[in-house]
Enzyme design. Sequence first.
Site, PDB file in Angstrom:
ATOM      1  N   HIS A  12       0.804  -1.210   0.330  1.00 31.27           N
ATOM      2  CA  HIS A  12      -0.600  -0.117  -0.061  1.00 31.27           C
ATOM      3  C   HIS A  12       0.951   1.389  -0.055  1.00 31.27           C
ATOM      4  O   HIS A  12       0.268   2.092   0.536  1.00 31.27           O
ATOM      5  CB  HIS A  12      -0.774  -0.339   1.108  1.00 31.27           C
ATOM      6  CG  HIS A  12      -0.293  -0.013   2.629  1.00 31.27           C
ATOM      7  ND1 HIS A  12      -0.869  -0.736   3.890  1.00 31.27           N
ATOM      8  CD2 HIS A  12       1.193   0.646   2.741  1.00 31.27           C
ATOM      9  CE1 HIS A  12      -0.097  -0.237   5.422  1.00 31.27           C
ATOM     10  NE2 HIS A  12       1.337   0.441   3.885  1.00 31.27           N
ATOM     11  N   HIS A  59      -2.470   4.852   9.495  1.00 30.57           N
ATOM     12  CA  HIS A  59      -1.571   5.152  10.296  1.00 30.57           C
ATOM     13  C   HIS A  59      -0.837   6.843  10.774  1.00 30.57           C
ATOM     14  O   HIS A  59      -0.767   7.137   9.932  1.00 30.57           O
ATOM     15  CB  HIS A  59      -0.410   5.593   9.412  1.00 30.57           C
ATOM     16  CG  HIS A  59       0.204   4.023   8.091  1.00 30.57           C
ATOM     17  ND1 HIS A  59      -0.870   3.084   7.191  1.00 30.57           N
ATOM     18  CD2 HIS A  59       1.074   3.652   8.018  1.00 30.57           C
ATOM     19  CE1 HIS A  59      -0.057   2.608   6.337  1.00 30.57           C
ATOM     20  NE2 HIS A  59       0.670   2.711   6.674  1.00 30.57           N
ATOM     21  N   HIS A 197       9.949  -3.994   4.288  1.00 32.90           N
ATOM     22  CA  HIS A 197      10.602  -3.088   4.449  1.00 32.90           C
ATOM     23  C   HIS A 197      10.646  -2.191   5.406  1.00 32.90           C
ATOM     24  O   HIS A 197       9.854  -3.288   6.756  1.00 32.90           O
ATOM     25  CB  HIS A 197       9.288  -1.841   3.716  1.00 32.90           C
ATOM     26  CG  HIS A 197       8.399  -1.449   4.255  1.00 32.90           C
ATOM     27  ND1 HIS A 197       7.117  -2.478   3.928  1.00 32.90           N
ATOM     28  CD2 HIS A 197       7.225  -0.833   4.816  1.00 32.90           C
ATOM     29  CE1 HIS A 197       5.747  -1.630   4.726  1.00 32.90           C
ATOM     30  NE2 HIS A 197       5.935  -0.586   4.568  1.00 32.90           N
ATOM     31  N   GLU A 244       3.126  -5.605   9.121  1.00 30.45           N
ATOM     32  CA  GLU A 244       1.584  -4.861   8.735  1.00 30.45           C
ATOM     33  C   GLU A 244       1.503  -6.535   7.347  1.00 30.45           C
ATOM     34  O   GLU A 244       0.132  -6.102   7.217  1.00 30.45           O
ATOM     35  CB  GLU A 244       2.196  -3.926   7.345  1.00 30.45           C
ATOM     36  CG  GLU A 244       2.211  -2.713   7.727  1.00 30.45           C
ATOM     37  CD  GLU A 244       3.022  -1.423   6.824  1.00 30.45           C
ATOM     38  OE1 GLU A 244       2.162  -0.170   6.784  1.00 30.45           O
ATOM     39  OE2 GLU A 244       2.682  -2.095   5.565  1.00 30.45           O
TER      40      GLU A 244
HETATM   41  C1  DHB Z   1       5.881   3.478   3.365  1.00 29.13           C
HETATM   42  C2  DHB Z   1       5.737   1.759   2.549  1.00 29.13           C
HETATM   43  C3  DHB Z   1       4.661   2.203   4.634  1.00 29.13           C
HETATM   44  O1  DHB Z   1       4.216   1.336   4.215  1.00 29.13           O
HETATM   45  C4  DHB Z   1       4.423   3.369   4.586  1.00 29.13           C
HETATM   46  O2  DHB Z   1       2.494   3.060   5.590  1.00 29.13           O
HETATM   47  C5  DHB Z   1       4.704   4.112   4.594  1.00 29.13           C
HETATM   48  C6  DHB Z   1       5.887   4.912   3.776  1.00 29.13           C
HETATM   49  C7  DHB Z   1       7.692   3.598   2.317  1.00 29.13           C
HETATM   50  O3  DHB Z   1       7.291   2.671   2.058  1.00 29.13           O
HETATM   51  O4  DHB Z   1       7.761   4.851   1.934  1.00 29.13           O
HETATM   52 FE    FE Z   2       1.866   1.444   6.039  1.00 31.11          FE
END
Ligand code: DHB
Ligand code: FE
Length: 290
Positions: A12, A59, A197, A244
């Site tokens: 997302h 978030h 991530h 997540e």
């Molecule tokens: C990014 C990824 C995310 O899941 C998020 O909530 C905010 C930023 C990113 O890859 O920059």
């Molecule tokens: Fe996220």
Amino acid sequence: MARITASVYTSHVPAIGAAMDLHKTAEPYWQPVFAGYDFSRRWLREHTPDVVVLVYNDHANAFSLDCIPTFALGTAAEFGIADEGWGPRPVPPVMGHPELAAHIAQSVIQQDFDLTLVNRMEVDHGLTVPLSLLCGERDPQREPWPFRVIPLAVNVVQYPVPSGRRCYALGQAIARAVQSFDEDLNVQIWGTGGMSHQLQGARAGLINRAWDNAFLDRLIADPAGLAQLPHIDYVREAGSEGIELVMWLIARGAMADCATPPSGPAPRVTHRFYHVPASNTAVGHLILEA
Ligand code: DHB
Ligand code: FE
């Protein structure tokens, strides 16, 4: 009777929403990301559900440290688009399905899950970016989203977060709830967020292709086993925001083959896609049909 016909899984990344809103999807950096969703957009046009139960995480936009619900079900008729600091995304409002949401609440709470019910809420990129990826660009005034959406917000931001095991069991409970709804509805369940991530700290930028792909393999073929993975493994292997991914187990647990006893065969893998990078994130995407 309402039926869960498919589950969809996708990352997302907020920058994906920005790339669409600023018309940059054909740029060399973004083109391979969006190419992975061309098939999905065609597929969704041919398999448009009445309702999507959209599992995502907020978030710190609808919720904050003031109030941290573990599982929050959106029961409203309409959800506005959150301003995440640069104005709300120019996308249509999200129309809910209060009747099915109320039924899911009744059934799932009676199955011993303590859902929080949210009658007023704005939704952030966690929910709108998956909609944009799968539905394409839409004029916010003239092109509503093609189905209703029941948001299910999961806390994966502030510890303690729910286990994969709990998420999987919640998916099973949601499937029972949907099946016991009287109206004939075509329902999909989407699991969003991930893949690997990490946005912060010494390991910021972490990506783990091998682990992500093994996760996809197991999500398809061994979801009950995958559900046993402790959350520390997600954080170690997929980074702090890789947690997540537990949300994908809610969608997978709602497929017929995960019912106890199974109420249908293993789903068909209609589409699978994986790409690095998109912003700080590995993008993963699956469509499973019942
Ligand atoms: C990014 C990824 C995310 O899941 C998020 O909530 C905010 C930023 C990113 O890859 O920059
Ligand atoms: Fe996220």
